[in-house]
Design an enzyme around this catalytic site. Structure first.
Site, PDB file in Angstrom:
ATOM      1  CB  ALA A   5     -12.906  65.180  54.271  1.00  0.00           C
ATOM      2  CG  ASP A  46      -0.842  62.780  54.527  1.00  0.00           C
ATOM      3  OD1 ASP A  46      -0.239  61.753  54.911  1.00  0.00           O
ATOM      4  OD2 ASP A  46      -2.067  62.923  54.639  1.00  0.00           O
TER       5      ASP A  46
HETATM    6  N1  LIG Z   1      -9.207  64.299  42.490  1.00  0.00           N
HETATM    7  C1  LIG Z   1      -9.416  63.028  42.837  1.00  0.00           C
HETATM    8  N2  LIG Z   1      -9.652  62.089  41.880  1.00  0.00           N
HETATM    9  C2  LIG Z   1      -9.871  60.801  42.225  1.00  0.00           C
HETATM   10  N3  LIG Z   1      -9.880  60.343  43.488  1.00  0.00           N
HETATM   11  C3  LIG Z   1      -9.646  61.222  44.472  1.00  0.00           C
HETATM   12  C4  LIG Z   1      -9.411  62.596  44.210  1.00  0.00           C
HETATM   13  N4  LIG Z   1      -9.218  63.224  45.376  1.00  0.00           N
HETATM   14  C5  LIG Z   1      -9.322  62.282  46.339  1.00  0.00           C
HETATM   15  N5  LIG Z   1      -9.582  61.070  45.799  1.00  0.00           N
HETATM   16  C6  LIG Z   1      -9.760  59.795  46.520  1.00  0.00           C
HETATM   17  O1  LIG Z   1     -10.286  60.029  47.805  1.00  0.00           O
HETATM   18  C7  LIG Z   1      -9.372  59.620  48.811  1.00  0.00           C
HETATM   19  C8  LIG Z   1      -9.421  60.574  49.992  1.00  0.00           C
HETATM   20  O2  LIG Z   1      -9.101  61.887  49.574  1.00  0.00           O
HETATM   21  P1  LIG Z   1      -8.054  62.750  50.395  1.00  0.00           P
HETATM   22  O3  LIG Z   1      -7.980  64.100  49.791  1.00  0.00           O
HETATM   23  O4  LIG Z   1      -6.802  61.973  50.504  1.00  0.00           O
HETATM   24  O5  LIG Z   1      -8.803  62.841  51.773  1.00  0.00           O
HETATM   25  P2  LIG Z   1      -8.250  62.607  53.269  1.00  0.00           P
HETATM   26  O6  LIG Z   1      -7.673  63.919  53.667  1.00  0.00           O
HETATM   27  O7  LIG Z   1      -9.466  62.244  54.012  1.00  0.00           O
HETATM   28  O8  LIG Z   1      -7.232  61.518  53.214  1.00  0.00           O
HETATM   29  C9  LIG Z   1      -8.026  59.593  48.117  1.00  0.00           C
HETATM   30  O9  LIG Z   1      -7.153  58.689  48.736  1.00  0.00           O
HETATM   31  C10 LIG Z   1      -8.404  59.153  46.725  1.00  0.00           C
HETATM   32  O10 LIG Z   1      -8.549  57.769  46.663  1.00  0.00           O
HETATM   33 MG   LIG Z   2      -5.611  61.074  51.958  1.00  0.00          MG
END
Ligand SMILES: Nc1ncnc2c1ncn2[C@@H]1O[C@H](COP(=O)(O)OP(=O)(O)O)[C@@H](O)[C@H]1O
Ligand SMILES: [Mg+2]
Length: 526
Positions: free
Chosen positions: A135, A289
């Site tokens: 993603a 994680d």
């Molecule tokens: N709600 C949020 N607010 C701010 N930044 C976010 C949020 N969700 C994700 N991010 C940013 O996006 C990055 C990737 O999201 P994440 O859910 O960890 O995806 P992945 O599963 O690809 O690691 C996170 O490490 C963070 O930096």
């Molecule tokens: Mg992540």
């Protein structure tokens, strides 16, 4: 036939990348049959000269091979029981970072998933802030009566499901061939491993499930003062789009920023460890994680977690097991710790609690004499599971995930405070659990146990005779169970060795020797 040709072609490509990046050089050719050894030598002819270490070579190769292989690498990093500790450790550093897909593609994916053009849904839709194999995340804004509200929009990579399916079919094809021809492949249950990966990736690729995990955790942690999760916008969430409250905090991975803002790193380290233990023990539902990239710290010093694709669950039995194990080690009550294993049914009843307690003491005591900063709770759990292997106990997958997460949490916590005392950190959470769950009943149990002990002591008088009888009994049990360097024990040590697990092998030998020594001393004392 054409189908298997496709698989063979894809495997050929993977093999070529592994060879070119020097991954094949990491394989020990000695146990291989001559034909394989020759093939390995030939394949290595295309190796690119590199001075890089194993971890770097592996991640170069896996990143080149694409998302499925990166996920495979991350998955294998959590399975030292399959790939061995050394390889698992090399895979741990594998970073899931990819080039973001184009903005236009992102916007049309949002529009397709939500059934409305991006402009109609969001007041603004910015470029990707992070991109990984499954993603990528964008910062956007929604218009509300109170003004613009920032949100994070996580989007599934277009076409990723098809790509995973094709790659996983190929891996499944390879695993099935391998299991047909090799006993080692069957022992490692390769087909099953591919299947597990397939299921965990399928869960990760359905963002409605991630949203549900966030919402469940929000309920569990409603009253937690040091931990929270972002709110989910269910109206803007679908299978391949997840919209969350934008978290405005300092990334836990940005140590310089944390220090500049004057956060107390020791307190953050404690909060992280305690949150993890509390969620595992109290709720039986934990973030699995927990690397620092998935955490933020808000201005009140609270931890905010993101990325709920991989979650761990523990049933009531496992939660109690965890609490009592830690309690047992904290209070040095090894007998109780041993009993917990039997009560949980993890150790077959033909083994004796006493000899098991002895083995656990051999793990616990040396640790208690060490300075706090040398003590690793994660190592302790690892060692515990290895020892339980000697007693025919099969480690449960949910406990493996717990232990693996513990390794990560402990690593992060220690990076903030190298002197962090794991026992003192865990103690309040464990006590909280014991008080809440065992409360008066727990104390009652203690009292009965005390009475039984007293009764035993009285019955065992004169003391010397009692002791001798006890030791004789124990010796009998131990030899009956064949604990002391019985073929099973040696086989377990051998198996660990085969996995090139040097540290663990040494530990097992030390424990086996310690148990043997205890018994011998006991024998002499009689
Ligand atoms: N709600 C949020 N607010 C701010 N930044 C976010 C949020 N969700 C994700 N991010 C940013 O996006 C990055 C990737 O999201 P994440 O859910 O960890 O995806 P992945 O599963 O690809 O690691 C996170 O490490 C963070 O930096
Ligand atoms: Mg992540």
């Amino acid at each position: 036939m054409t189908l298997s040709l496709g698989h063979v072609a894809r495997l050929g490509r993977a093999g070529t990348v592994f060879a070119r990046e020097g991954v094949l050089a990491l394989i020990d050719p000695r146990p291989l049959p001559p034909a394989m050894r020759l093939a390995l030598r030939v394949a290595r002819l295309i190796e690119r000269p590199t001075g890089a270490g194993a971890a770097v070579r592996l991640s170069a190769a896996l990143t080149q091979l694409g998302p499925t292989y990166v996920k495979l690498g991350q998955f294998l990093a959590t399975r030292p029981d399959v790939v061995g500790v050394a390889l698992a450790r090399d895979l741990e550093s594998l970073q899931d970072k990819m080039v973001p897909f184009p903005q236009a593609e992102a916007e049309s994916a949002v529009a397709a998933a939500l059934g409305r053009p991006v402009r109609a849904v969001f007041a603004s839709f910015g470029p990707a802030v992070a991109a990984a194999s499954i993603a990528q995340v964008h910062r956007a804004e929604i218009a509300t009566a109170q003004g613009r509200l920032p949100v994070a929009v996580k989007l599934l990579r277009p076409g990723i499901e098809r790509r995973f399916r094709a790659d996983l079919d190929t891996l499944d094809f390879a695993a099935r061939r391998a299991e047909r021809h090799s006993a080692e492949a069957r022992r490692l249950r390769m087909v099953e491993a591919v299947d597990t990966l397939r299921r965990s990736v399928a869960i990760e690729m359905d963002f409605r499930l991630e949203a549900a995990a966030i919402s469940e955790m929000a309920e569990n942690t409603r009253d937690d003062t040091k931990f929270r999760v972002p709110a989910v916008d269910w109206d803007l969430t679908a299978k391949d789009v997840l919209t969350l409250e934008w978290v405005d905090g300092t990334p836990l991975s940005d140590r310089a920023a944390l220090e500049a803002k004057g956060f107390d790193l020791t307190r953050l380290a404690r909060a992280l460890m305690q949150s993890f233990l509390r969620h595992a023990m109290r709720d039986g539902f934990f973030h699995a994680d927990m690397h620092p990239g998935n955490f933020f710290v808000d201005d009140h010093g609270r931890l905010i977690a993101v990325d709920f694709g991989i979650m761990g669950r523990l049933g009531p039995k496992e939660r109690r097991f965890l609490a009592e194990i830690l309690h047992g080690f904290i209070t040095r009550n090894y007998h109780r710790t041993a009993e917990v294993h039997f009560e949980a049914g993890y150790v077959p009843p033909q083994h004796s609690v006493e000899s098991f307690a002895q083995a656990i003491r051999a793990i616990g005591e040396p640790i208690h004499n060490r300075p706090a900063e040398d003590i690793s709770m994660a190592k302790l759990l690892t060692l515990l599971f290895e020892v339980t292997g000697l007693f025919d106990m099969r480690t449960r997958p949910e406990l493996l995930l717990l232990q693996k997460t513990m390794v990560v949490v402990e690593g992060v916590a220690r990076s903030f405070d190298p002197k962090l005392d794991m026992w003192a950190t865990a103690e309040p959470v464990v006590r909280e659990w014991i008080e809440r769950n065992l409360g008066p009943a727990g104390r009652l149990e203690d009292a009965t146990e005390g009475a039984i002990e007293l009764g035993k002591t009285l019955a065992g008088l004169p003391a010397l005779l009692g002791r001798a009888a006890h030791l004789a009994e124990q010796l009998d049990i131990i030899t009956r169970n064949g604990l002391v360097l019985a073929p099973e024990t040696v086989a377990a040590i051998g198996a660990a060795e085969a996995r090139r697990n040097r540290w663990m092998t040494a530990a097992l030998w030390v424990i086996a020797a310690a148990v043997a020594w205890f018994v011998w001393m006991g024998y002499r004392a009689m």
